[in-house]
Design a protein around this motif. Structure first.
Motif, short mmCIF file in Angstrom:
data_model
loop_
_atom_site.label_atom_id
_atom_site.label_comp_id
_atom_site.label_asym_id
_atom_site.label_seq_id
_atom_site.Cartn_x
_atom_site.Cartn_y
_atom_site.Cartn_z
N SER A 79 20.03 6.74 -2.72
CA SER A 79 19.34 7.36 -1.59
C SER A 79 19.98 6.98 -0.26
O SER A 79 19.72 7.62 0.75
CB SER A 79 17.88 6.93 -1.60
OG SER A 79 17.80 5.58 -1.24
N VAL A 123 0.84 -1.21 0.00
CA VAL A 123 0.00 0.00 0.00
C VAL A 123 0.86 1.25 0.00
O VAL A 123 2.01 1.23 0.46
CB VAL A 123 -0.94 0.03 1.23
CG1 VAL A 123 -2.02 -1.02 1.10
CG2 VAL A 123 -0.17 -0.13 2.52
N LEU A 146 4.24 8.31 11.47
CA LEU A 146 2.87 8.32 10.97
C LEU A 146 2.38 6.89 10.74
O LEU A 146 1.25 6.55 11.06
CB LEU A 146 2.77 9.12 9.67
CG LEU A 146 2.81 10.64 9.85
CD1 LEU A 146 2.91 11.33 8.49
CD2 LEU A 146 1.58 11.13 10.60
P1 ADP Z 1 12.67 3.62 -0.65
O1 ADP Z 1 13.84 3.78 -1.58
O2 ADP Z 1 13.09 3.56 0.79
O3 ADP Z 1 11.77 2.50 -1.05
P2 ADP Z 1 10.78 5.52 -1.78
O4 ADP Z 1 10.71 6.99 -1.60
O5 ADP Z 1 11.06 4.94 -3.13
O6 ADP Z 1 11.83 4.99 -0.70
O7 ADP Z 1 9.40 4.87 -1.30
C1 ADP Z 1 8.74 5.19 -0.12
C2 ADP Z 1 7.23 5.19 -0.38
O8 ADP Z 1 6.55 5.27 0.87
C3 ADP Z 1 6.72 6.37 -1.21
O9 ADP Z 1 6.05 5.89 -2.36
C4 ADP Z 1 5.73 7.10 -0.25
O10 ADP Z 1 4.59 7.60 -0.92
C5 ADP Z 1 5.35 5.99 0.70
N1 ADP Z 1 4.85 6.47 1.99
C6 ADP Z 1 5.41 7.37 2.82
N2 ADP Z 1 4.66 7.53 3.94
C7 ADP Z 1 3.60 6.69 3.83
C8 ADP Z 1 2.46 6.36 4.66
N3 ADP Z 1 2.29 6.94 5.86
N4 ADP Z 1 1.57 5.46 4.21
C9 ADP Z 1 1.76 4.87 3.00
N5 ADP Z 1 2.79 5.12 2.18
C10 ADP Z 1 3.71 6.01 2.57
#
Ligand code: ADP
Length: 467
Positions: free
Chosen positions: A277, A34, A113
């Motif tokens: 990242s 999700v 969150l």
């Molecule tokens: P990583 O490289 O760590 O996977 P990304 O930025 O590619 O990092 O992915 C993190 C994802 O988490 C993003 O798509 C963002 O929309 C999602 N995200 C952040 N906070 C929440 C939340 N509270 N509920 C659901 N998704 C979230």
């Protein structure tokens, strides 16, 4: 507890590929990813598999095989949390851009969150797994939020850091060197939670490669692994500058030292700098943690890895300016590559961004070609720096969909990513259509010096001395 339903919060570079591989290897487990970002979920559900939000070799095939079978992408976060016995948190943990620890500490806003949302929704006991890279002792913060705001159900927190490398994520997930699971090893419930996750991975990974540790060792191992990897890059990059000045060749030096089994051959490619990242963020994090415990020498030691990386990027652009007769104002420079490494469309912390920014400050005109990175992303990366207006970025830098077009009539070509296809270009054709002298600045050391020089290029390879 036998796991039947997994929920993963965050459909990014970590969550997407990891869960796709779990779904593939564990057909008996329903995996739901999700995200609050609707566009991202829509893209994951796209029937055009070239449009998935994350490009990784082999990933589209796995998503094709599993999506709708036992892998699902959704924006219904509460529903997925409610249904799952095990919840992975894979949201982003960027470096803080404000307040205390600005520019260093991890911003745990998104993690908190998530924890609050899980606590609110959960009506049965849950195992919560930290997948995102987190500073040491984050698990205790998550636990405290869950226990204090939850509905009286039991939570177990596990740390299961991801060691995949972008560009080879699928292979790394299918055949990892090891899987690390940290948990509360002092209690029966903690050990049982660890066992449930071990069982998930044991569907395809030999038990000998699944390590279990206490929570803090697991969290710190992730930071340590990234710090060591980045340190190797900075070490060889520091040598590249010495090679250039002394007439040595860094690729020869890498080979010579890499054959020493104590050193090993991997991760010794000199380049325009590391990106991605994680490396910078995790080291900054480590530095911040060390400083907060008053461990200033350890903090300074690791900070130097970042400083060398910054220096390497600046050194590359300075060299371009210097070589082009000390001015690039109004000159066209082609960038081959924008991604932080080959075989990924990820551009976070890519050295190309800093090099472009430096050259734009010198009033250069840049045309960029990257096989996988879209125009929108490139402009977003530049705009994020806030160095100049969005209009200026768009007028000074153009994004091309064809490498020959990008190199047409330019004064210089700079190779910023090590995409394999760059080696196979018709460099004679590129040369014919460039301004003369035709300069190539190879920031990844991927082209052949003799071949390039015999075509007529003035060719600079990072770490290769000409003296
Ligand atoms: P990583 O490289 O760590 O996977 P990304 O930025 O590619 O990092 O992915 C993190 C994802 O988490 C993003 O798509 C963002 O929309 C999602 N995200 C952040 N906070 C929440 C939340 N509270 N509920 C659901 N998704 C979230």
């Amino acid at each position: 507890m036998k796991i039947k339903n997994i929920c993963c919060i965050g459909a990014g570079y970590v969550g997407g590929p990891t869960m796709a591989v779990i779904a593939k290897q564990c057909p008996g487990i329903k995996v739901t990813i999700v995200d609050i970002n609707e566009a991202r979920i829509l893209a994951w559900n796209s029937n055009n598999f070239d449009d998935l939000p994350v490009f990784e070799p082999g990933l589209a095939e796995i998503v094709k095989e599993t999506r709708g079978r036992n892998l699902f992408f959704s924006t219904e976060v509460d529903k997925a949390i409610d249904e799952a016995e095990m919840i992975f948190i894979s949201v982003n943990t960027p470096t803080k851009t404000y307040g205390k620890g600005k520019g260093m500490a991890a911003d745990l806003k998104y993690i908190e969150l998530c924890a609050r949302q899980i606590a609110r929704v959960a009506k049965q006991d849950k195992i919560v797994v930290e997948k995102s890279t987190l500073p040491v002792r984050t698990a205790s913060a998550i636990k405290s939020i869950l226990d204090n705001t939850g509905n009286g159900v039991q939570f177990q927190i596990l740390s299961n850091p991801e060691f995949l490398a972008e560009g080879t994520a699928v292979q790394d997930l299918l055949n990892p060197d090891r899987v690390l699971i940290g948990g509360d090893t002092s209690t029966k419930e903690g050990n049982e939670a660890v066992k449930s996750l071990v069982e998930v991975y044991s569907n395809w990974i030999p038990l000998a490669q699944i390590l279990t540790t206490n929570l803090w060792s697991s969290e710190l191992s992730k930071l340590t692994a990234n710090a060591f990897l980045a340190q190797r890059v900075s070490s060889i990059n520091a040598m590249s500058e010495i090679c250039e000045e002394t007439g040595a060749d860094v690729q020869e030096v890498s080979k010579a030292i890499g054959m020493d089994s104590r050193i090993g051959p991997k991760f010794l490619n000199a380049s325009v700098g590391f990106g991605g990242s994680c490396f910078q963020k995790d080291i900054l994090n480590l530095v911040y943690i060390a400083k907060s415990y008053g461990l200033n020498e350890a903090a300074d030691y690791w900070e130097q890895v970042i400083l060398i990386n910054e220096h390497q990027k600046n050194r590359f652009s300075d060299n371009i300016v210097k070589t082009l007769y000390n001015t690039v104002s109004g000159k066209n420079i082609a960038f081959l590559g924008w991604a932080f490494k080959k075989d990924t469309n990820d551009t976070r912390e890519s050295p190309a961004i800093k090099v472009a920014d430096n050259l734009l400050n010198e009033q250069a005109l840049i045309s960029v070609y990257d096989p996988k990175v879209i125009e929108e992303r490139i402009y977003a990366d530049l705009d994020y720096l806030n160095t100049r207006s969005e209009e200026e970025n768009r007028s000074l830098l153009k994004v091309m969909t064809n490498p020959y077009q990008a190199c047409d009539n330019v004064h210089a070509v700079a190779v910023l990513t090590e995409w394999d296809e760059f080696k196979d270009y018709d460099w004679k054709k590129i040369y014919a259509n460039m301004q003369k002298p035709a300069f190539v600045f190879d920031g990844r050391g991927v082209l052949n010096k003799e071949a390039m020089e015999s075509i007529g290029f003035v060719y600079y390879k990072i770490g290769s001395g000409s003296k």
